[in-house]
Design an enzyme around this catalytic site. Structure first.
Site, PDB file in Angstrom:
ATOM      1  CE  LYS A 190      24.458  43.836   3.897  1.00 31.95           C
ATOM      2  NZ  LYS A 190      23.994  44.163   5.259  1.00 31.95           N
ATOM      3  CE1 TYR A 219      23.503  45.300  -1.587  1.00 32.20           C
ATOM      4  CE2 TYR A 219      25.324  43.816  -1.146  1.00 32.20           C
ATOM      5  CZ  TYR A 219      24.183  44.473  -0.726  1.00 32.20           C
ATOM      6  OH  TYR A 219      23.733  44.303   0.562  1.00 32.20           O
TER       7      TYR A 219
HETATM    8  P1  NAP Z   1      16.343  50.263   6.282  1.00 37.68           P
HETATM    9  O1  NAP Z   1      14.948  50.184   6.696  1.00 37.68           O
HETATM   10  O2  NAP Z   1      16.796  51.507   5.574  1.00 37.68           O
HETATM   11  O3  NAP Z   1      17.284  49.950   7.519  1.00 37.68           O
HETATM   12  C1  NAP Z   1      18.673  50.236   7.527  1.00 37.68           C
HETATM   13  C2  NAP Z   1      18.929  50.872   8.853  1.00 37.68           C
HETATM   14  O4  NAP Z   1      20.329  51.063   9.094  1.00 37.68           O
HETATM   15  C3  NAP Z   1      18.299  52.260   8.944  1.00 37.68           C
HETATM   16  O5  NAP Z   1      17.572  52.349  10.138  1.00 37.68           O
HETATM   17  C4  NAP Z   1      19.514  53.131   8.921  1.00 37.68           C
HETATM   18  O6  NAP Z   1      19.332  54.428   9.420  1.00 37.68           O
HETATM   19  C5  NAP Z   1      20.430  52.291   9.738  1.00 37.68           C
HETATM   20  N1  NAP Z   1      21.774  52.850   9.791  1.00 37.68           N
HETATM   21  C6  NAP Z   1      22.556  53.293   8.788  1.00 37.68           C
HETATM   22  N2  NAP Z   1      23.689  53.800   9.282  1.00 37.68           N
HETATM   23  C7  NAP Z   1      23.613  53.653  10.637  1.00 37.68           C
HETATM   24  C8  NAP Z   1      24.468  54.004  11.716  1.00 37.68           C
HETATM   25  N3  NAP Z   1      25.656  54.598  11.521  1.00 37.68           N
HETATM   26  N4  NAP Z   1      24.061  53.729  12.987  1.00 37.68           N
HETATM   27  C9  NAP Z   1      22.871  53.148  13.229  1.00 37.68           C
HETATM   28  N5  NAP Z   1      22.011  52.794  12.245  1.00 37.68           N
HETATM   29  C10 NAP Z   1      22.386  53.063  10.958  1.00 37.68           C
HETATM   30  O7  NAP Z   1      16.713  49.059   5.272  1.00 37.68           O
HETATM   31  P2  NAP Z   1      16.624  47.469   5.416  1.00 37.68           P
HETATM   32  O8  NAP Z   1      16.552  46.985   3.997  1.00 37.68           O
HETATM   33  O9  NAP Z   1      15.604  47.062   6.386  1.00 37.68           O
HETATM   34  O10 NAP Z   1      18.094  47.097   5.932  1.00 37.68           O
HETATM   35  C11 NAP Z   1      18.327  46.295   7.092  1.00 37.68           C
HETATM   36  C12 NAP Z   1      19.452  45.313   6.812  1.00 37.68           C
HETATM   37  O11 NAP Z   1      18.989  44.336   5.883  1.00 37.68           O
HETATM   38  C13 NAP Z   1      20.698  45.932   6.206  1.00 37.68           C
HETATM   39  O12 NAP Z   1      21.845  45.309   6.745  1.00 37.68           O
HETATM   40  C14 NAP Z   1      20.569  45.545   4.742  1.00 37.68           C
HETATM   41  O13 NAP Z   1      21.813  45.515   4.052  1.00 37.68           O
HETATM   42  C15 NAP Z   1      19.971  44.174   4.889  1.00 37.68           C
HETATM   43  N6  NAP Z   1      19.367  43.616   3.676  1.00 37.68           N
HETATM   44  C16 NAP Z   1      18.408  44.307   3.025  1.00 37.68           C
HETATM   45  C17 NAP Z   1      17.863  43.772   1.855  1.00 37.68           C
HETATM   46  C18 NAP Z   1      16.818  44.531   1.075  1.00 37.68           C
HETATM   47  O14 NAP Z   1      16.581  44.190  -0.074  1.00 37.68           O
HETATM   48  N7  NAP Z   1      16.161  45.522   1.650  1.00 37.68           N
HETATM   49  C19 NAP Z   1      18.296  42.526   1.385  1.00 37.68           C
HETATM   50  C20 NAP Z   1      19.286  41.841   2.085  1.00 37.68           C
HETATM   51  C21 NAP Z   1      19.814  42.396   3.248  1.00 37.68           C
HETATM   52  P3  NAP Z   1      19.276  55.629   8.273  1.00 37.68           P
HETATM   53  O15 NAP Z   1      18.014  55.451   7.533  1.00 37.68           O
HETATM   54  O16 NAP Z   1      19.350  56.876   9.067  1.00 37.68           O
HETATM   55  O17 NAP Z   1      20.503  55.460   7.410  1.00 37.68           O
END
Ligand code: NAP
Length: 259
Positions: free
Chosen positions: A166, A159
């Site tokens: 985070k 990570y």
């Molecule tokens: P996701 O579907 O890939 O969503 C992440 C989003 O962030 C994507 O739409 C991505 O676009 C966008 N992003 C990245 N850089 C950006 C920028 N400069 N401007 C605007 N948007 C941007 O993944 P997700 O897992 O749902 O993530 C959502 C949140 O949940 C994140 O904060 C992640 O750290 C958190 N989270 C996820 C998990 C997990 O296991 N999945 C667990 C805990 C927390 P691109 O695809 O173009 O980069």
């Protein structure tokens, strides 16, 4: 029976990449509760996906937003002001770190990788909260919800710099909650258990994290999208009106474990 009815409320959901995105799970449940939504897409590559998903919602607003671009942030809130005239809820579900930095030990993180990870994943919450504030004041208050992960609290292999980003995000939640509380704007984070999404696949060893989580979490399973989304809905509803500055774990209990 208590039902959550958010009709007449409006929300901005940032971070939909595809149908597996946590932001999309949350958008669906907020819409089911009656909220009118604006969704954003990061770039043209994602625009079609986001427009297709948004077309399943009633009367959505779809806007471009790269959270590192202040002009785009201003344009989003201007459009929401013009179309909605108010804002009740903001979902911030955005994170990014360059893959080469995620692949390295944290000690090897480049200056640029650190800057990008913190800018996209942590600073963006403050920038969006600042933009949302006047529109939330129009509503008499609001709820801001961001997504975080346990790698901010404890060392999680792979990570790396994202854990540090985070940690900054969670500290921002507390400072923003204190700044915006007098305007009745609440700011909270959901610390989600691992979910198979685009962003998660960029984390080295993610499939092992998922398997370990399923074996060890007190509930002996992984978290479900509806459970994350339901927590966001609760935080955006009057039921969550006394909660601000918190990091709520929705992780099947994983974070309570020691050895
Ligand atoms: P996701 O579907 O890939 O969503 C992440 C989003 O962030 C994507 O739409 C991505 O676009 C966008 N992003 C990245 N850089 C950006 C920028 N400069 N401007 C605007 N948007 C941007 O993944 P997700 O897992 O749902 O993530 C959502 C949140 O949940 C994140 O904060 C992640 O750290 C958190 N989270 C996820 C998990 C997990 O296991 N999945 C667990 C805990 C927390 P691109 O695809 O173009 O980069």
């Amino acid at each position: 029976m208590v039902t959550i009815d958010l009709s007449g409320h409006t929300g901005l959901v940032v971070g939909v990449a595809d149908k597996h995105s946590i932001a999309w799970g949350i958008a669906q449940i907020l819409s089911e509760a009656g909220m009118r939504l604006a969704l954003t897409y990061q770039n043209e590559r994602l625009e079609r996906n986001v427009r297709e998903l948004a077309s399943t919602l009633p009367d959505p607003l779809v806007l471009p937003l790269d959270v590192t671009d202040d002009r785009q942030i201003d344009a989003v809130f201007e459009a929401i002001g013009n179309q909605f005239g108010r804002l009740d809820c903001l979902i911030h579900a955005v994170a990014f770190a360059p893959r080469e930095d995620l692949m390295k030990d944290y000690v090897e993180t480049s200056r640029d990788g650190y800057r990008i990870a913190l800018d996209v994943s942590a600073y963006s919450l403050a920038a969006l909260a600042r933009g949302a504030r006047p529109l939330m004041k129009e509503s008499g208050g609001g709820s801001i919800v961001t997504l975080t992960y346990y790698g901010s609290e404890k060392v999680v292999a792979g990570y790396n710099v994202m854990g540090v980003a985070k940690a900054a995000l969670e500290a921002s939640v507390r400072y923003l909650a204190n700044d915006l509380g007098p305007d009745n704007i609440r700011v909270n984070a959901i610390s989600a258990g691992p979910m198979k999404t685009l962003a998660a696949r960029g984390i080295p060893g993610f499939m092992n994290m998922l398997k370990y989580h399923e074996e060890k979490a007190p509930l002996r399973r992984r978290v479900d999208m509806r459970e994350l989304a339901g927590t966001a809905l609760f935080l955006c509803s009057p039921l969550g009106s006394g909660i601000t500055g918190e990091v709520i774990h929705v992780d099947c209990g994983y974070n309570i474990l020691g050895l």
